[in-house]
Design a protein around this motif. Structure first.
Motif, PDB file in Angstrom:
ATOM      1  N   ASN A  69     155.224   0.783  48.546  1.00 15.93           N
ATOM      2  CA  ASN A  69     156.586   0.605  48.905  1.00 15.93           C
ATOM      3  C   ASN A  69     156.689  -0.903  49.625  1.00 15.93           C
ATOM      4  N   ASP A  70     155.845  -1.175  50.481  1.00 15.20           N
ATOM      5  CA  ASP A  70     155.887  -2.481  51.308  1.00 15.20           C
ATOM      6  C   ASP A  70     155.488  -3.482  50.516  1.00 15.20           C
ATOM      7  N   THR A  71     154.677  -3.547  49.562  1.00 12.47           N
ATOM      8  CA  THR A  71     154.195  -4.912  48.961  1.00 12.47           C
ATOM      9  C   THR A  71     155.091  -5.551  48.170  1.00 12.47           C
ATOM     10  N   GLU A  72     155.223  -6.787  48.240  1.00 12.31           N
ATOM     11  CA  GLU A  72     156.057  -7.547  47.311  1.00 12.31           C
ATOM     12  C   GLU A  72     155.393  -7.715  46.062  1.00 12.31           C
ATOM     13  N   ASN A  73     154.250  -7.562  45.793  1.00  8.17           N
ATOM     14  CA  ASN A  73     153.489  -7.662  44.440  1.00  8.17           C
ATOM     15  C   ASN A  73     152.651  -6.438  44.323  1.00  8.17           C
ATOM     16  N   ASN A 104     155.035  -0.386  36.659  1.00  7.34           N
ATOM     17  CA  ASN A 104     154.613  -1.733  37.202  1.00  7.34           C
ATOM     18  C   ASN A 104     153.297  -1.927  36.433  1.00  7.34           C
TER      19      ASN A 104
END
Length: 169
Positions: A69-73, A104
């Protein structure tokens, strides 16, 4: 490269509820014969142990959800390992994580035992783990990671995924 599958328990038909448990042996005609054949379960164990030593593992449902949820990648995550659990809430969360990983392009690996996964990672009662890529800038993978990637690619579109048996020790 030659791939050989040894099937256990049941068939791998996508119409079957049980996809079977696989051990996969890989050997190459181009290289020296390996001293000991490594099956897919042993490769998974090595991937998990190495990633744990290198601090590339995020274990547990809550930690995995928070990280993704927090990662951009999310593409920096290479594998999502999931083992069966008897807790219904954890199971539902794991299924949602599995769907996110599929969307993803994170390889999903179903394992035969939560106890074995927990033992390999040296963590109590974990039913899932994310493994990050080691070479994020360059797609550099170990032989074991390539073996598991090939396995995942072979079954990517299958409705029912095979369950990988981890070694007992």
């Amino acid at each position: 490269m030659t791939k050989g599958f040894t099937k256990s328990l049941s068939n791998t038909s996508t119409t079957s509820i049980d996809s079977g448990i696989f051990d996969m042996d890989i050997s190459s005609a181009d290289k020296e014969p390996p001293k000991k054949k490594m099956n897919i379960g042993e490769a998974v164990k090595k991937i998990l142990a190495d990633a744990s030593k290198e601090k590339r593992v995020i274990s547990g449902v809550k930690n995995a959800i928070k990280y993704l949820n927090d990662t951009e990648n999310p593409e920096h995550t290479l594998f999502f390992f999931m083992a069966p659990t008897v807790d219904h809430t954890t199971h539902m969360s794991t299924i949602l994580l599995k769907a996110f990983c599929f969307e993803n392009d994170i390889y999903i690996v179903q394992l035969d035992s939560m106890e074995k996964l927990s033992r390999i990672l040296n963590i109590d009662n974990t039913s899932c783990a994310l493994v990050q890529r080691s070479g994020i800038e360059n797609d550099i993978y170990t032989n074991d990671e390539m073996m598991l990637i090939d396995h995942c690619e072979d079954f990517w579109e299958e409705v029912v995924q095979p369950i990988i048996r981890l070694p007992e020790k």
